[in-house]
Design a protein around this motif. Structure first.
Motif, PDB file in Angstrom:
ATOM      1  N   MET A 104       0.929  -1.168   0.078  1.00  0.00           N
ATOM      2  CA  MET A 104       0.021   0.180  -0.095  1.00  0.00           C
ATOM      3  C   MET A 104       0.679   1.164   0.004  1.00  0.00           C
ATOM      4  O   MET A 104       0.402   2.435   0.152  1.00  0.00           O
ATOM      5  CB  MET A 104      -0.815   0.029   1.248  1.00  0.00           C
ATOM      6  N   MET A 110      -1.647  -2.270  -5.293  1.00  0.00           N
ATOM      7  CA  MET A 110      -2.679  -1.026  -5.143  1.00  0.00           C
ATOM      8  C   MET A 110      -3.760  -1.010  -6.257  1.00  0.00           C
ATOM      9  O   MET A 110      -4.764  -1.019  -6.457  1.00  0.00           O
ATOM     10  CB  MET A 110      -2.268   0.135  -4.821  1.00  0.00           C
ATOM     11  N   ASN A 114      -7.490  -2.172  -6.275  1.00  0.00           N
ATOM     12  CA  ASN A 114      -8.612  -1.351  -6.959  1.00  0.00           C
ATOM     13  C   ASN A 114      -9.626  -1.913  -7.752  1.00  0.00           C
ATOM     14  O   ASN A 114     -10.997  -1.742  -7.817  1.00  0.00           O
ATOM     15  CB  ASN A 114      -8.007   0.041  -7.497  1.00  0.00           C
TER      16      ASN A 114
END
Length: 235
Positions: A104, A110, A114
């Motif tokens: 992160m 990440m 998402n």
């Protein structure tokens, strides 16, 4: 009866030294049926190399080609990687996505997170970031008391870099590569050059620490960091 989907794991594997892998990361990596990891445009697979000794021959490996140049859009690459991972998750297979450092913190995971976390059970396993490992390798305390620490990419414009650095008590500048000369000039202009420390490939077998004055701007790797430690006097 609904089918059981697999779990998506974002596994932080640390900055490069396999011994800095957490026990939880090791457990996940050695137990899941599918392991995904980014591959660079030059064919290098750094993330896999860090944990190569822990990958079994019966595990499915899922390379994720990703561009590391700002000139190329990464969206279609992450879209494809997420699609391939989703196929295994939908089939009920757990997938561990390897991420250098911490997932992160400027992590490639990440973007997978998402795209998929809303559809599949997801767990993130923190890792040691190269940013903080650099302080340990350089023997340079980052913050005391109320110090403000800033982490910023060297890809920022010189004016933005200057503004951010001017307001920080200590700083870590990452992704140096071809931006080294620009960053060095900003440090000179702010009278920070004498405080700045340079390190390449933190904790890896080919780690290099050198004086900034000796660095060849044309040979600085992407995995290079400049650290500006705290000036606060400890009690």
């Amino acid at each position: 009866m609904s089918e059981i989907k697999g779990t998506l794991y974002g596994v932080g594997i640390g900055p490069g030294d396999p011994e800095l892998l957490t026990l939880k990361a090791h457990r996940i990596i050695t137990s899941v049926p599918v392991i995904a990891y980014p591959t660079m445009e030059n064919g290098k697979v750094l993330a896999r190399a860090i944990v190569a000794d822990f990958i079994r021959s019966d595990q499915i490996e899922l390379p994720m080609p990703l561009p590391f140049s700002v000139e190329r859009s990464s969206q279609p690459y992450y879209d494809l990687a997420a699609e391939n991972i989703a196929q295994h998750l939908t089939a009920g297979r757990d997938v561990a996505v390897l991420c250098e450092g911490d997932p992160m913190l400027y992590g490639s995971f990440m973007y997978i997170f998402n795209r998929l976390s809303h559809s599949f059970a997801t767990e993130v396993i923190p890792g040691i970031s190269s940013t903080f490992a650099s302080a340990a390798m350089l023997g340079a305390p980052l913050t005391y008391r109320n110090d403000v620490l800033s982490i910023m990419p060297a890809t920022l414009d010189a004016e933005i870099l200057s503004d951010r650095l001017a307001g920080s008590d200590s700083a870590i500048i990452i992704k140096l590569g071809r931006h080294f000369a620009k960053v060095k000039q900003v440090l000179i202009d702010l009278n920070l050059i004498d405080r700045a420390l340079y390190i390449e490939r933190v904790t890896m077998s080919n780690q290099v620490i050198k004086a900034i004055s000796t660095v060849d701007p044309t040979a600085v790797p992407y995995w290079a960091i400049i650290l500006i430690p705290s000036q606060t006097k400890p009690s």
